[in-house]
Scaffold this motif. Structure first.
Motif, PDB file in Angstrom:
ATOM      1  N   GLY A 269       0.772  -1.260   0.085  1.00  0.00           N
ATOM      2  CA  GLY A 269      -0.067   0.203   0.108  1.00  0.00           C
ATOM      3  C   GLY A 269       0.813   1.426  -0.100  1.00  0.00           C
ATOM      4  O   GLY A 269       0.612   2.199  -0.523  1.00  0.00           O
ATOM      5  N   GLU A 273       0.865   4.372  -2.966  1.00  0.00           N
ATOM      6  CA  GLU A 273       0.870   5.532  -2.540  1.00  0.00           C
ATOM      7  C   GLU A 273       1.966   6.528  -3.159  1.00  0.00           C
ATOM      8  O   GLU A 273       1.830   7.751  -3.743  1.00  0.00           O
ATOM      9  CB  GLU A 273       0.864   5.892  -1.339  1.00  0.00           C
ATOM     10  N   THR A 347      -5.916   6.409  -7.528  1.00  0.00           N
ATOM     11  CA  THR A 347      -7.002   5.764  -6.665  1.00  0.00           C
ATOM     12  C   THR A 347      -6.698   5.870  -5.245  1.00  0.00           C
ATOM     13  O   THR A 347      -7.762   5.469  -4.584  1.00  0.00           O
ATOM     14  CB  THR A 347      -7.064   4.308  -7.122  1.00  0.00           C
ATOM     15  N   VAL A 348      -5.487   6.274  -4.865  1.00  0.00           N
ATOM     16  CA  VAL A 348      -5.211   6.205  -3.336  1.00  0.00           C
ATOM     17  C   VAL A 348      -4.594   7.505  -2.819  1.00  0.00           C
ATOM     18  O   VAL A 348      -4.289   7.634  -1.702  1.00  0.00           O
ATOM     19  CB  VAL A 348      -4.074   5.046  -2.963  1.00  0.00           C
TER      20      VAL A 348
END
Length: 370
Positions: A269, A273, A347-348
């Motif tokens: 994750g 990012e 998307t993040v």
């Protein structure tokens, strides 16, 4: 021989991956007019001619011409062909050195012999060695399609790449793992990212950036914001390929996990990012350079980002990463990746959030937005 077993990417990496991965890439994929298949046939034939591979070699099925065709769609036909040959040479050399990992002295000596080619006239005799002979011919191909400034940039960037390759191999043998900063510095050279920059603006497309222009802080930050995401996406897809070769510990996910004291799954994750905030920054820096009074810098700002979709597309489709060689008595393994699609929006990460990441080696890029 083709693999007889199939395994998922998650099986080899232990990462929680879904069936579909959306990669933030707001740059449309383009292909050189020659076409990827034609460039691949040309460069594969060149590698066969120099005895680097045979027609039956797995490397002949890795579609290395695809990344050449999609990374420099604006270049001359002569440069596109030479660039495709350079990709074959670089990939084959990198994997050949892997076979010498128990002989670090031989790795260094042979690298030095290759580097010697860049600083000696073609009339100087070379040892009878297929790597040196093919690199000499590659240098000739580049000389025939590049102006003197572009050739000098190519030679310097290839030198940095070969040194970066030794740097990475030394880190594999060193007991102490690299910090994130050291890893990022090494990865820039090991991924031949400077060669990628010169491959766009080295005369192959009809213009040349000077050394001073390349080192302009805004230009350099833009260059790195384009090309680091390419290298780190390659890191991600390479995890399955590197696991059997005991190289998976020297990877962006492992380094991020150590840096933040988290597991690799959580580091995934953090990686996404970082990818999205870097690509968002790249777009801001591109806007600034598109208003630059230097016409060559403007062309560079338009053309360099082609490396991003080129790398994502080739890395996620090439058999270089989707077929593992025979190990432990089996005939090899075919890797199934999640479906990879390139999307125009992050998307993040909020693209308007220009907070620099907590990594000093790259945080300075955000200062160049102006």
């Amino acid at each position: 021989m083709k693999p007889t077993t199939t395994a998922s990417f998650a099986h080899f990496t232990g990462l929680p991956v879904t069936d579909a991965v959306r990669v933030f890439c707001p740059v449309p994929l383009k292909t050189h007019p020659i076409g990827a298949a034609a460039l691949d046939r040309h460069a594969c034939g060149w590698a066969i001619q120099h005895g680097l591979i045979t027609a039956e070699s797995p490397y002949a099925r890795m579609n290395l011409g695809l990344v050449a065709a999609t990374s420099t769609p604006f270049s001359s036909p002569e440069f596109a062909k030479a660039w495709a040959c350079a990709w074959y040479w670089a990939v084959l050399w990198d994997d050949w050195l892997d076979g010498l990992d128990t002989e670090p002295t031989e790795q260094t000596v042979h690298t030095a012999e290759v580097l010697r080619v860049l600083s000696t006239p073609s009339t100087v005799p070379d040892p009878e060695d297929r790597w040196i002979a093919s690199f000499r011919d590659l240098s000739r191909l580049m000389k025939n399609c590049l102006p003197s400034d572009g050739l000098a940039g190519f030679q310097r960037s290839f030198t940095n790449w070969l040194i970066g390759d030794l740097w990475k191999r030394s880190l594999q043998r060193r007991t102490a793992p690299p910090s994130l900063g050291e890893y990022l510095r090494m990865r820039w050279q090991k991924a031949a990212l400077e060669s990628a920059a010169w491959g766009v603006a080295s005369g192959g497309a009809g213009y040349t950036l000077t050394v001073e222009e390349h080192l302009d802080p805004v230009v350099h930050a833009f260059t790195q914001a384009v090309l680091y995401p390419c290298a780190l996406f390659n890191d991600l897809v390479s995890l399955a390929k590197e696991a059997p070769a005991a190289q998976a510990e020297l990877n962006i996910l492992t380094v991020l996990a150590r840096e933040h004291g988290i597991g690799r799954a959580e580091a995934l994750g953090t990686y996404w990012e970082l990818h999205e905030r870097t690509v968002s920054l790249m777009l801001r820096l591109q806007r600034r350079l598109l208003a630059d009074p230097r016409p060559h810098v403007v062309r560079y700002a338009v053309q360099l980002p082609q490396w991003l979709p080129a790398t994502i597309h080739w890395t996620s489709t090439s058999l270089r990463y989707l077929e593992l060689p025979a190990v432990a008595g089996n005939e090899g393994t075919s890797i199934t990746l999640p479906s990879v699609s390139m999307v125009a929006d992050p998307t993040v990460w909020d693209p308007d959030d220009l907070t620099p990441p907590p990594y000093p080696d790259i945080a300075w890029w955000w200062d160049q937005v102006g």
